[in-house]
Design a protein around this motif. Structure first.
Motif, PDB file in Angstrom:
ATOM      1  N   SER A   1     -11.727 -44.437 -38.001  1.00 27.67           N
ATOM      2  CA  SER A   1     -12.549 -45.858 -37.602  1.00 27.67           C
ATOM      3  C   SER A   1     -13.861 -45.252 -36.711  1.00 27.67           C
ATOM      4  O   SER A   1     -14.621 -45.910 -36.326  1.00 27.67           O
ATOM      5  CB  SER A   1     -11.566 -46.480 -36.334  1.00 27.67           C
ATOM      6  OG  SER A   1     -11.438 -45.503 -35.392  1.00 27.67           O
TER       7      SER A   1
ATOM      8  N   ARG B   1     -13.471 -53.004 -39.140  1.00 30.63           N
ATOM      9  CA  ARG B   1     -11.915 -52.787 -39.097  1.00 30.63           C
ATOM     10  C   ARG B   1     -11.346 -53.008 -40.557  1.00 30.63           C
ATOM     11  O   ARG B   1     -10.389 -52.337 -40.782  1.00 30.63           O
ATOM     12  CB  ARG B   1     -11.718 -54.353 -38.347  1.00 30.63           C
ATOM     13  CG  ARG B   1     -11.275 -53.886 -36.908  1.00 30.63           C
ATOM     14  CD  ARG B   1     -11.185 -55.052 -36.205  1.00 30.63           C
ATOM     15  NE  ARG B   1     -10.864 -55.178 -34.768  1.00 30.63           N
ATOM     16  CZ  ARG B   1     -11.243 -54.460 -33.889  1.00 30.63           C
ATOM     17  NH1 ARG B   1     -12.037 -53.314 -34.218  1.00 30.63           N
ATOM     18  NH2 ARG B   1     -10.881 -54.467 -32.503  1.00 30.63           N
ATOM     19  N   GLU B   2     -11.895 -54.022 -41.342  1.00 27.88           N
ATOM     20  CA  GLU B   2     -11.242 -54.231 -42.613  1.00 27.88           C
ATOM     21  C   GLU B   2     -11.319 -53.120 -43.399  1.00 27.88           C
ATOM     22  O   GLU B   2     -10.512 -52.539 -44.184  1.00 27.88           O
ATOM     23  CB  GLU B   2     -11.611 -55.372 -43.207  1.00 27.88           C
ATOM     24  CG  GLU B   2     -11.247 -56.595 -42.663  1.00 27.88           C
ATOM     25  CD  GLU B   2     -11.940 -57.066 -41.383  1.00 27.88           C
ATOM     26  OE1 GLU B   2     -13.005 -56.511 -40.935  1.00 27.88           O
ATOM     27  OE2 GLU B   2     -11.243 -57.961 -40.443  1.00 27.88           O
ATOM     28  N   GLN B   3     -12.598 -52.482 -43.521  1.00 29.40           N
ATOM     29  CA  GLN B   3     -12.849 -51.224 -44.162  1.00 29.40           C
ATOM     30  C   GLN B   3     -12.083 -50.055 -43.905  1.00 29.40           C
ATOM     31  O   GLN B   3     -11.401 -49.322 -44.570  1.00 29.40           O
ATOM     32  CB  GLN B   3     -14.379 -50.863 -44.194  1.00 29.40           C
ATOM     33  CG  GLN B   3     -15.238 -51.687 -44.971  1.00 29.40           C
ATOM     34  CD  GLN B   3     -16.668 -51.233 -44.702  1.00 29.40           C
ATOM     35  OE1 GLN B   3     -17.029 -51.186 -43.753  1.00 29.40           O
ATOM     36  NE2 GLN B   3     -17.456 -50.973 -45.649  1.00 29.40           N
ATOM     37  N   VAL B   4     -11.554 -49.978 -42.564  1.00 25.78           N
ATOM     38  CA  VAL B   4     -10.932 -48.882 -42.262  1.00 25.78           C
ATOM     39  C   VAL B   4      -9.278 -49.095 -42.582  1.00 25.78           C
ATOM     40  O   VAL B   4      -8.757 -48.278 -42.972  1.00 25.78           O
ATOM     41  CB  VAL B   4     -11.153 -48.712 -40.571  1.00 25.78           C
ATOM     42  CG1 VAL B   4     -10.013 -47.817 -39.935  1.00 25.78           C
ATOM     43  CG2 VAL B   4     -12.456 -48.218 -40.164  1.00 25.78           C
ATOM     44  N   ALA B   5      -9.011 -50.410 -42.463  1.00 24.70           N
ATOM     45  CA  ALA B   5      -7.805 -50.600 -42.460  1.00 24.70           C
ATOM     46  C   ALA B   5      -7.121 -50.653 -44.021  1.00 24.70           C
ATOM     47  O   ALA B   5      -6.049 -49.698 -44.466  1.00 24.70           O
ATOM     48  CB  ALA B   5      -7.374 -52.324 -42.106  1.00 24.70           C
ATOM     49  N   TRP B   6      -7.908 -50.928 -44.832  1.00 28.46           N
ATOM     50  CA  TRP B   6      -7.726 -50.977 -46.339  1.00 28.46           C
ATOM     51  C   TRP B   6      -7.948 -49.440 -46.902  1.00 28.46           C
ATOM     52  O   TRP B   6      -7.413 -49.087 -47.786  1.00 28.46           O
ATOM     53  CB  TRP B   6      -8.578 -51.939 -47.232  1.00 28.46           C
ATOM     54  CG  TRP B   6      -8.309 -53.200 -46.787  1.00 28.46           C
ATOM     55  CD1 TRP B   6      -7.611 -53.814 -45.945  1.00 28.46           C
ATOM     56  CD2 TRP B   6      -8.649 -54.548 -47.821  1.00 28.46           C
ATOM     57  NE1 TRP B   6      -7.207 -55.099 -46.135  1.00 28.46           N
ATOM     58  CE2 TRP B   6      -7.905 -55.543 -47.131  1.00 28.46           C
ATOM     59  CE3 TRP B   6      -9.207 -54.699 -48.808  1.00 28.46           C
ATOM     60  CZ2 TRP B   6      -8.127 -56.671 -47.677  1.00 28.46           C
ATOM     61  CZ3 TRP B   6      -9.264 -55.971 -49.429  1.00 28.46           C
ATOM     62  CH2 TRP B   6      -8.721 -56.930 -49.006  1.00 28.46           C
ATOM     63  N   GLY B   7      -9.149 -49.004 -46.126  1.00 28.43           N
ATOM     64  CA  GLY B   7      -9.245 -47.571 -46.362  1.00 28.43           C
ATOM     65  C   GLY B   7      -8.292 -46.363 -46.193  1.00 28.43           C
ATOM     66  O   GLY B   7      -8.021 -45.690 -47.358  1.00 28.43           O
ATOM     67  N   VAL B   8      -7.629 -46.740 -45.215  1.00 27.54           N
ATOM     68  CA  VAL B   8      -6.516 -45.537 -44.678  1.00 27.54           C
ATOM     69  C   VAL B   8      -5.493 -45.725 -45.954  1.00 27.54           C
ATOM     70  O   VAL B   8      -5.093 -44.666 -46.271  1.00 27.54           O
ATOM     71  CB  VAL B   8      -5.841 -46.147 -43.408  1.00 27.54           C
ATOM     72  CG1 VAL B   8      -4.436 -45.584 -43.434  1.00 27.54           C
ATOM     73  CG2 VAL B   8      -6.761 -45.841 -42.354  1.00 27.54           C
TER      74      VAL B   8
ATOM     75  N   ILE C   1     -15.344 -46.252 -49.257  1.00 27.36           N
ATOM     76  CA  ILE C   1     -14.986 -46.876 -48.305  1.00 27.36           C
ATOM     77  C   ILE C   1     -15.725 -47.203 -47.182  1.00 27.36           C
ATOM     78  O   ILE C   1     -16.059 -48.451 -46.776  1.00 27.36           O
ATOM     79  CB  ILE C   1     -13.515 -46.009 -47.464  1.00 27.36           C
ATOM     80  CG1 ILE C   1     -12.477 -45.842 -48.543  1.00 27.36           C
ATOM     81  CG2 ILE C   1     -13.522 -46.953 -46.290  1.00 27.36           C
ATOM     82  CD1 ILE C   1     -11.542 -44.996 -47.970  1.00 27.36           C
TER      83      ILE C   1
ATOM     84  N   HIS D   1     -19.117 -47.804 -47.541  1.00 26.96           N
ATOM     85  CA  HIS D   1     -20.032 -48.325 -48.163  1.00 26.96           C
ATOM     86  C   HIS D   1     -19.741 -49.519 -48.876  1.00 26.96           C
ATOM     87  O   HIS D   1     -20.785 -50.303 -49.230  1.00 26.96           O
ATOM     88  CB  HIS D   1     -21.089 -47.527 -48.970  1.00 26.96           C
ATOM     89  CG  HIS D   1     -21.791 -46.227 -48.318  1.00 26.96           C
ATOM     90  ND1 HIS D   1     -21.230 -45.137 -48.051  1.00 26.96           N
ATOM     91  CD2 HIS D   1     -23.051 -46.368 -47.535  1.00 26.96           C
ATOM     92  CE1 HIS D   1     -22.259 -44.307 -47.421  1.00 26.96           C
ATOM     93  NE2 HIS D   1     -23.080 -45.242 -47.183  1.00 26.96           N
ATOM     94  N   THR D   2     -18.398 -49.703 -49.244  1.00 25.23           N
ATOM     95  CA  THR D   2     -18.171 -50.919 -49.683  1.00 25.23           C
ATOM     96  C   THR D   2     -17.643 -52.094 -49.126  1.00 25.23           C
ATOM     97  O   THR D   2     -16.465 -51.899 -48.337  1.00 25.23           O
ATOM     98  CB  THR D   2     -17.166 -50.514 -50.859  1.00 25.23           C
ATOM     99  OG1 THR D   2     -17.497 -49.701 -51.745  1.00 25.23           O
ATOM    100  CG2 THR D   2     -16.880 -51.652 -51.834  1.00 25.23           C
TER     101      THR D   2
ATOM    102  N   VAL E   1     -15.613 -55.113 -47.476  1.00 28.33           N
ATOM    103  CA  VAL E   1     -14.445 -56.025 -47.866  1.00 28.33           C
ATOM    104  C   VAL E   1     -14.741 -57.416 -48.064  1.00 28.33           C
ATOM    105  O   VAL E   1     -15.266 -58.031 -47.235  1.00 28.33           O
ATOM    106  CB  VAL E   1     -13.352 -55.505 -46.940  1.00 28.33           C
ATOM    107  CG1 VAL E   1     -11.978 -56.613 -47.143  1.00 28.33           C
ATOM    108  CG2 VAL E   1     -12.900 -54.184 -46.909  1.00 28.33           C
TER     109      VAL E   1
END
Lengths: 239, 239
Positions: free
Chosen positions: A136, A142-149, A221, A223-224, A226
Motif C-alpha cells: 500500500s 486500494r483495489e490494486q493493492v488488494a488484488w495485487g497482494v 500491479i 500500473h494496471t 482495476v
DNA sequence: ACCTGAACACCGTTCAAGT
DNA sequence: ACCTGAACACCGTTCAAGT
C-alpha cells in the motif's frame, strides 16, 4: 506431589503426554522436518503418538486440516521484518516474499497444498497484513493493492511448489531433462517461435527468474488499473 | 476371415482389446472425465482394462507418468486459434490462455499436477509455440518473451489449480468461508492494513481477477527488462 | 468426553512365475 | 516380450464399544 508410585502401566513408556491438538500438530511438524510431508499421515502420526489413528479424529477433522495446521506453523518462520533489506517498501516487500518462498522451498509438498487449501491461520494473517501494508506504500489504489497482494502470494507459492519439488524429488530432474530435450528436438518448420527463443526459454537461475517475476508483478500491479474503479479502465466484457 | 468359432474363453467379455500405451491412456482419460482424476489409479485402471495392476507397468513407469500423459491428452482441447478474439496479438493471447485455464478448470487435480510435473508432450509444445509466437509480436525482447511465457503459463495454471478445486471440492468452500471470517475478525489494532483493504481483498469475480491478472502480467513483462541483456537493467544483487 | 480396536475399502509397486 | 497372481507395505476414515 507425594511420590506415590505411578502405576507404571504401559511397561515403561516415558511419560506419554496427553493428546491435544497442539501436541498433535507439533509432532506432525517434527515428522515433516525429519522425513517430509508425505510421511505425515494419520496412521504414522498416531504411531508416533503411541495411539491408534482413530484417536486423532477427536482433534483434527481430516488429513487436509492437519496439513493446513502444519503449514500455518511453518509460516511462523517467515521473516516479516525484512531486516536484510533497505528502507524502501519495495526492497522490504521483496525480502518478505523471498523469505516466504524460501520457507516453502524447504518443504516441497506444503507449497502445493497452500495453493489449494486457502490458509487462514494466525501466521498467515500476519504475513498478509505485512504484505498489504508494504504494497500500500506504493501509492497504488486500494483495489490494486488488494488484488495485487493475491497475485504476489500466488506467484511466490506457485514458484515454490514448482521449484521445490524439482529439488527434492528424484523424478523431477527427469521431467526437466525431458522438457529440455523436447524443446531442442522441435523442428524449425513446426515450432519456429520456440526455436527462435530457445536459449532464453531455458536461461536464468531460479533466483534471477524470481527476482524478475517480482519486478514484473509489482510494475504491473501498480500500473494496471482495476476495472470498475475511478481510474480510467479498459471496458470489461467479462462477467 | 473364416468364421471359425472364437474360443469364447473368458466367458463373454466383448473383445477385450490388446493392451497398449494408447489404449491405457485413453481409458484413463475416460475414467477421469467420468469420475475425476482421483479415480485414475493403477488398480482402478487395471480393473477397467480387465487385467491386473502389474500389467500396466509394461507401458507406464508409474502413476505420475500416467497423469502426465492424461494431462497432455487434455491439452489437445485447448483452442489455440483464439477464434473468438480479434486480430491483435493481445486479444488472441488472452483467448488462448483463457481457453487453457478453462480446460484445466474442468479437471481440478490435473492443474495441480501440471504445476509440479513439467509437461513436455506434443500438445503442450503446440501450446507453448503458440504463446511464444503471440507474445513475441508485442515487440518485447527475446528474453522478456521467453521468461514471460513461463510466467503467463504459471499464472494460468496456478489460478486453475486454486479455483478449480474450490469449485469441485466440498471442503474448499469451507476454507474460503474460514478465510472470509478470519479477515473480518481481524482487529483494527493488530491488522490495520487488512482492515483498510477489506472489501477489496475479497472483491471481484474469478473472471474479473483473471482478466486483470493477465493485463498485469503482460504490462509487467513488456516493460520490465530482463537483467543481463542490452536493455538498461537495475543492478541485480541476486546470484 | 475422550479414547480405542477392529474393520472397511482402498492405494503403488515389485517379483517370481508363467505364456 | 508381454502378462499375471500374489504379496508387501502402506493409506483415510468410521463405528461400536469401552473408560
Amino acid at each position: 506431589m507425594t511420590p506415590r508410585r505411578e502405576p507404571l502401566s504401559r511397561r515403561e513408556r516415558p511419560a506419554k503426554p496427553a493428546l491435544s491438538r497442539q501436541w498433535i500438530v507439533d509432532t506432525a511438524v517434527r515428522i515433516m522436518r525429519a522425513e517430509g510431508l508425505e510421511k505425515v499421515t494419520m496412521r504414522r502420526l498416531a504411531q508416533e503418538l503411541d495411539t491408534g489413528p482413530a484417536s486423532l479424529y477427536v482433534y483434527v477433522a481430516n488429513t487436509a486440516e492437519l496439513h493446513a495446521a502444519v503449514l500455518d506453523a511453518l509460516l511462523g518462520e517467515v521473516d516479516l521484518a525484512g531486516e536484510t533489506a533497505g528502507d524502501g517498501w519495495r526492497d522490504q516487500l521483496l525480502a518478505v516474499l523471498t523469505s516466504y518462498t524460501l520457507v516453502l522451498f524447504e518443504h516441497p509438498q506444503l507449497a502445493r497444498s497452500a495453493l489449494v487449501a486457502r490458509p487462514s491461520g494466525e501466521n498467515y494473517l500476519r504475513l498478509l497484513e505485512r504484505i498489504v501494508d508494504l504494497l500500500s506504500r506504493s501509492g497504488a489504489s486500494r483495489e490494486q493493492v488488494a488484488w495485487g497482494v493475491d497475485k504476489l502470494l500466488q506467484d511466490a507459492t506457485a514458484t515454490a511448489a514448482e521449484q521445490s519439488t524439482r529439488e527434492h524429488d528424484p523424478a523431477a530432474e527427469d521431467d526437466w531433462n525431458a522438457l529440455t530435450r523436447a524443446l531442442h528436438a522441435t523442428s524449425r518448420t513446426t515450432h519456429p517461435a520456440i526455436k527462435a527463443h530457445l536459449p532464453a526459454l531455458l536461461s536464468g537461475s531460479v533466483a534471477e527468474r524470481m527476482r524478475w517475476g517480482f519486478d514484473v508483478l509489482v510494475d504491473g500491479i501498480t500500473h494496471t488499473p482495476v476495472p470498475g474503479t475511478a481510474d480510467p479502465a479498459p471496458p470489461t466484457s467479462v462477467s
